[in-house]
Design a protein around this motif. Structure first.
Motif, PDB file in Angstrom:
ATOM      1  N   ALA A   1      -1.955  -7.560   2.878  1.00 45.01           N
ATOM      2  CA  ALA A   1      -2.131  -7.608   1.416  1.00 45.01           C
ATOM      3  C   ALA A   1      -3.604  -7.361   1.062  1.00 45.01           C
ATOM      4  O   ALA A   1      -4.496  -8.055   1.555  1.00 45.01           O
ATOM      5  N   GLY A   2      -3.846  -6.369   0.225  1.00 46.45           N
ATOM      6  CA  GLY A   2      -5.207  -6.048  -0.214  1.00 46.45           C
ATOM      7  C   GLY A   2      -6.022  -5.297   0.829  1.00 46.45           C
ATOM      8  O   GLY A   2      -7.212  -5.057   0.624  1.00 46.45           O
ATOM      9  N   ARG A   3      -5.412  -4.979   1.974  1.00 49.20           N
ATOM     10  CA  ARG A   3      -6.164  -4.249   3.002  1.00 49.20           C
ATOM     11  C   ARG A   3      -5.681  -2.805   3.099  1.00 49.20           C
ATOM     12  O   ARG A   3      -4.631  -2.444   2.567  1.00 49.20           O
ATOM     13  N   GLN A   4      -6.480  -1.995   3.800  1.00 49.08           N
ATOM     14  CA  GLN A   4      -6.159  -0.581   3.979  1.00 49.08           C
ATOM     15  C   GLN A   4      -6.172  -0.238   5.468  1.00 49.08           C
ATOM     16  O   GLN A   4      -6.570  -1.072   6.305  1.00 49.08           O
ATOM     17  N   LEU A   5      -5.807   0.988   5.772  1.00 49.85           N
ATOM     18  CA  LEU A   5      -5.753   1.422   7.176  1.00 49.85           C
ATOM     19  C   LEU A   5      -7.096   1.181   7.884  1.00 49.85           C
ATOM     20  O   LEU A   5      -7.143   0.764   9.047  1.00 49.85           O
ATOM     21  N   ILE A   6      -8.166   1.407   7.149  1.00 51.64           N
ATOM     22  CA  ILE A   6      -9.494   1.265   7.759  1.00 51.64           C
ATOM     23  C   ILE A   6      -9.725  -0.170   8.256  1.00 51.64           C
ATOM     24  O   ILE A   6     -10.372  -0.387   9.285  1.00 51.64           O
TER      25      ILE A   6
ATOM     26  N   LEU B   1      15.174   4.834  -2.768  1.00 49.40           N
ATOM     27  CA  LEU B   1      13.856   5.471  -2.789  1.00 49.40           C
ATOM     28  C   LEU B   1      12.794   4.414  -3.036  1.00 49.40           C
ATOM     29  O   LEU B   1      13.024   3.470  -3.817  1.00 49.40           O
ATOM     30  N   GLY B   2      11.675   4.573  -2.390  1.00 53.38           N
ATOM     31  CA  GLY B   2      10.595   3.610  -2.570  1.00 53.38           C
ATOM     32  C   GLY B   2       9.300   4.118  -1.993  1.00 53.38           C
ATOM     33  O   GLY B   2       9.104   5.324  -1.841  1.00 53.38           O
ATOM     34  N   ASP B   3       8.440   3.180  -1.679  1.00 55.99           N
ATOM     35  CA  ASP B   3       7.088   3.505  -1.210  1.00 55.99           C
ATOM     36  C   ASP B   3       6.711   2.398  -0.230  1.00 55.99           C
ATOM     37  O   ASP B   3       6.663   1.216  -0.617  1.00 55.99           O
ATOM     38  N   THR B   4       6.458   2.766   1.029  1.00 55.71           N
ATOM     39  CA  THR B   4       6.169   1.741   2.046  1.00 55.71           C
ATOM     40  C   THR B   4       4.879   0.978   1.745  1.00 55.71           C
ATOM     41  O   THR B   4       4.608  -0.052   2.363  1.00 55.71           O
ATOM     42  N   ALA B   5       4.084   1.491   0.789  1.00 57.50           N
ATOM     43  CA  ALA B   5       2.857   0.765   0.438  1.00 57.50           C
ATOM     44  C   ALA B   5       3.181  -0.555  -0.267  1.00 57.50           C
ATOM     45  O   ALA B   5       2.331  -1.436  -0.354  1.00 57.50           O
ATOM     46  N   TYR B   6       4.391  -0.677  -0.801  1.00 57.16           N
ATOM     47  CA  TYR B   6       4.773  -1.905  -1.516  1.00 57.16           C
ATOM     48  C   TYR B   6       5.464  -2.878  -0.573  1.00 57.16           C
ATOM     49  O   TYR B   6       6.288  -2.476   0.254  1.00 57.16           O
ATOM     50  N   ALA B   7       5.136  -4.164  -0.740  1.00 54.30           N
ATOM     51  CA  ALA B   7       5.736  -5.192   0.116  1.00 54.30           C
ATOM     52  C   ALA B   7       7.256  -5.174  -0.015  1.00 54.30           C
ATOM     53  O   ALA B   7       7.982  -5.327   0.961  1.00 54.30           O
TER      54      ALA B   7
ATOM     55  N   SER C   1       0.841  -0.305   5.536  1.00 51.88           N
ATOM     56  CA  SER C   1       2.145  -0.943   5.329  1.00 51.88           C
ATOM     57  C   SER C   1       2.580  -1.610   6.623  1.00 51.88           C
ATOM     58  O   SER C   1       1.964  -1.400   7.674  1.00 51.88           O
ATOM     59  N   LEU C   2       3.644  -2.374   6.536  1.00 49.29           N
ATOM     60  CA  LEU C   2       4.202  -2.977   7.758  1.00 49.29           C
ATOM     61  C   LEU C   2       4.538  -1.887   8.778  1.00 49.29           C
ATOM     62  O   LEU C   2       4.330  -2.061   9.979  1.00 49.29           O
ATOM     63  N   LYS C   3       5.010  -0.764   8.234  1.00 48.71           N
ATOM     64  CA  LYS C   3       5.379   0.347   9.113  1.00 48.71           C
ATOM     65  C   LYS C   3       4.141   0.854   9.872  1.00 48.71           C
ATOM     66  O   LYS C   3       4.215   1.162  11.062  1.00 48.71           O
TER      67      LYS C   3
END
Ligand SMILES: Cc1cc2nc3c(=O)[nH]c(=O)nc-3n(C[C@H](O)[C@H](O)[C@H](O)COP(=O)(O)OP(=O)(O)OC[C@H]3O[C@@H](n4cnc5c(N)ncnc54)[C@H](O)[C@@H]3O)c2cc1C
Ligand SMILES: Cc1cc2nc3c(=O)[nH]c(=O)nc-3n(C[C@H](O)[C@H](O)[C@H](O)COP(=O)(O)O)c2cc1C
Length: 581
Positions: free
Chosen positions: A339-344, A151-157, A309-311
């Motif tokens: 890193a430090g960026r968002q979808l936008i 289990l994890g979170d794709t937001a994390y590297a 995320s990379l995904k």
């Protein structure tokens, strides 16, 4: 006499079932036992499975180890155990915190369900056993059939890093991977359930006695508390920082329509937030979809529109074929870029015509955020209090706002409504009323300790209560200052030590206060006190632990190894408890 009726651990039942049976059979009198024997014999003769039967074949064992911090893996491990039992297996559930590595070598079938925390680290409780598993002393697992659910979170590297490493390690130790690992994101419910189904198909021997184990519905433990999503009204909403602070920490009182979910001190609430409409408008503008009101409403309420995320980047390339983004992935630069960026940022920097379905595919469901409950039901009745710090920062030239904390800080008003769900945490509860407690909770980490202190006051608990609190400035950032003053006055708090990092030229943190008071601290711990840490996981929690090790070494003149062992013993005895994030 009742000891004679104790059902042995070797009985073909799961451990919990043996406990349940013992609770009924153990104290039963001779008449009751005779009746039960006759009843069971009767059942056997009706179902035609009576003697002179060979003794029932013992169910095949399966060991299920979970490495969990906030309970998701623990819950899934329970689900797996239940399904395994229905399949005629005999599951043994093991919290990785309690794992003795020798157990693994003796296992025949093994499932790990593991979460990743920090930046690619094991859950705090699992650190010791995880280290041992990765170390040289780990036992060979030749022939052990295993599967891993991560289990994890794709937001994390480091997405699902711990599950991945455990999976690799079990194979390296000679284990036989019979089911491929699944890496699940925050919306894990459906994929995890599917994995459990698939894993059991492989792990259940073909001749297992499916359906043999009958659900025992007597002597069941008390019904679990309501963990459904419920609505509450904001009855109070106060910024606890002064207007001159550069922080904003909101005290939120939630009033439930009926009875509050049956929370205990140490539990959290999952809060279902909405996205910032201004952010969504900007995103839609960059995507060329500014007029789509239906999509706008959907994105605000239900989609994670900030995580990159990379995904997400891979999906962007798959959906649009954008050449520059493709190159970013091919060059292996995407990980650094996000890193430090968002979808936008992705859409603004690499614009291309997008459809509503593209945006849906680029976003995952908006996940709730957990907040420690800062109240005791014994003191506040059908309310629950939360303490929420507004997350605001700037990266790559853009001002960023945390989704849930700013929903609370900027858009939720008194009288408004919010959806929440109880997240019980049985690993962070109060000890017996006569035990002393030491609580280390800087910043919002102090929230559960307000619940602890309220509970101890309301129950007139005899144990002493010592709180360490810290923040930036005494005058502007002393969260719940009046509560603590009152508690010190009425005795609900025995002692409080504070550290304000920006009041003096040299920064002072809670760990400095722990060091200053180390003699008393060790005396309390020697007397059986429980030690709690809540709040920042990145630096604070690690520093606090290291300080306690140093305190043992200094006060008791121990070697560094012996001091480390003293703290490890506290952890093993569940007297060093953490809830960090
Ligand atoms: C069990 C538990 C209990 C918790 N209890 C509390 C509590 O009592 N009070 C509380 O306030 N919080 C608590 N939290 C944290 C809370 O759940 C949220 O994570 C927090 O409020 C941020 O959520 P958000 O939606 O506002 O921010 P999000 O939209 O989730 O954004 C947060 C993300 O922004 C990024 N970020 C943040 N700061 C920076 C920075 N300076 N530079 C670069 N990137 C940055 C990080 O990627 C971070 O993960 C708890 C968490 C857990 C797991
Ligand atoms: C503070 C924090 C750090 C996390 N770090 C990671 C990480 O590095 N990699 C990852 O894949 N998931 C990470 N996660 C996500 C958790 O693994 C995920 O929420 C998981 O479902 C938790 O399972 P548990 O409840 O069993 O502990 C993190 C979550 C939190 C709150």
């Amino acid at each position: 006499m009742s000891g004679l009726a104790t059902i042995p651990k070797t009985a073909p039942f799961a451990e919990e079932e043996i406990d349940l049976l013992n609770r009924v059979v153990g104290p039963a009198n001779a008449l009751q036992r005779a009746w039960l024997a006759g009843f069971l014999a009767g059942v056997e003769s009706v179902t035609g499975q009576a003697q002179p039967a060979a003794p029932a074949r013992p169910a095949e064992p399966i060991s299920i180890v979970y490495a969990s911090e906030s309970g998701n893996c623990e819950k899934l491990a329970g689900d797996l155990a239940k399904a395994a039992r229905k399949n005629g297996l005999k599951p043994t559930l093991i919290d990785m915190a309690d794992l003795d590595l020798a157990q693994l070598g003796a296992a025949k079938r093994l499932v790990f369900i593991a979460a990743t925390w920090g930046e690619g680290e094991p859950p705090a409780r699992a650190v010791r056993a995880y280290g041992e598993l990765m170390g040289e002393g780990a036992p060979r697992l030749d022939g052990v059939e295993f599967g891993v659910l991560a289990l994890g979170d794709t937001a994390y590297a480091e997405f699902c890093a711990i599950g991945r490493r455990i999976d690799e390690r079990l194979a390296a130790l000679g284990g036989k991977r019979v089911v491929e690992r699944a890496d699940c994101d925050l919306d894990f419910a459906a994929p995890a359930a599917a994995w459990i189904g698939d894993a059991l198909k492989v792990l259940t021997p073909p001749d297992a006695d499916r359906g043999r184990v009958i659900e025992v519905d007597f002597g069941k433990p008390a019904a679990p508390p309501n963990t459904d999503i419920v609505e509450a009204e904001i009855s109070e909403r106060v910024n606890l920082n002064s207007s001159r602070s550069n922080k904003e920490t909101i005290h939120l009182a939630l009033a439930f329509d009926g009875t509050a979910p049956a929370y205990e001190p140490g539990d959290s609430l999952d809060l279902y937030a909405e996205n910032d409409p201004a952010y969504v408008d900007e995103l839609l503008k960059f995507a060329g979809l500014a007029g789509d009101d239906k999509l706008r409403a959907e994105l605000i309420k239900t989609r994670d529109v900030t995580t990159l995320s990379l995904k997400t980047v891979e999906t962007y390339v798959a959906q649009t074929g954008h050449q520059y983004v493709k190159a970013l992935l091919a060059d292996g630069q995407a990980k650094d870029w996000i890193a430090g960026r968002q979808l936008i940022d992705l859409i603004a920097n690499f614009p291309i015509a997008l459809t509503a379905d593209h945006l849906r595919a680029l976003t995952r469901p908006l996940a709730p955020r957990a907040y420690s409950i800062a109240s005791s039901r014994r003191e506040v009745g059908d309310e629950a209090h939360l303490l929420i710090s507004a997350v605001r920062y700037e990266t790559h030239g853009r001002a960023r706002k945390g989704v849930a904390s700013n929903y609370v800080a900027e858009r939720l008003k008194r009288g408004g409504r919010v959806r929440v769900k109880l997240k019980p945490n049985k690993h962070f509860g109060l000890p017996a009323a006569d035990k002393d407690i030491i609580m280390v909770g800087p910043g919002t980490g102090v929230a559960p300790f307000r619940a602890f202190v309220q509970e101890r006051r309301a129950t007139a608990a005899k144990g002493r209560n010592w709180l360490f609190f810290g923040d930036r400035q005494f005058t502007h950032d002393f969260l719940y200052q009046l509560d603590w003053q009152e508690a010190l006055k009425d005795g609900a708090l025995t002692r409080m030590d504070v550290a304000f990092s920006r009041d003096t030229p040299e920064k002072v943190y809670v760990q400095n206060k722990l060091w200053d008071t180390r003699r008393d601290l060790i005396e309390w711990l020697d007397g059986g006190a429980h030690f709690y840490v809540c709040g920042d996981a990145k630096a604070m929690a690690k520093d606090v632990r290291a300080t306690l090790v140093r305190a043992y070494a200094g006060v008791k003149a121990l070697s560094p190894e012996a001091a480390e062992q003293a703290v490890a013993n506290l952890e093993r005895d569940k007297r060093y408890l953490q809830d960090t994030y």
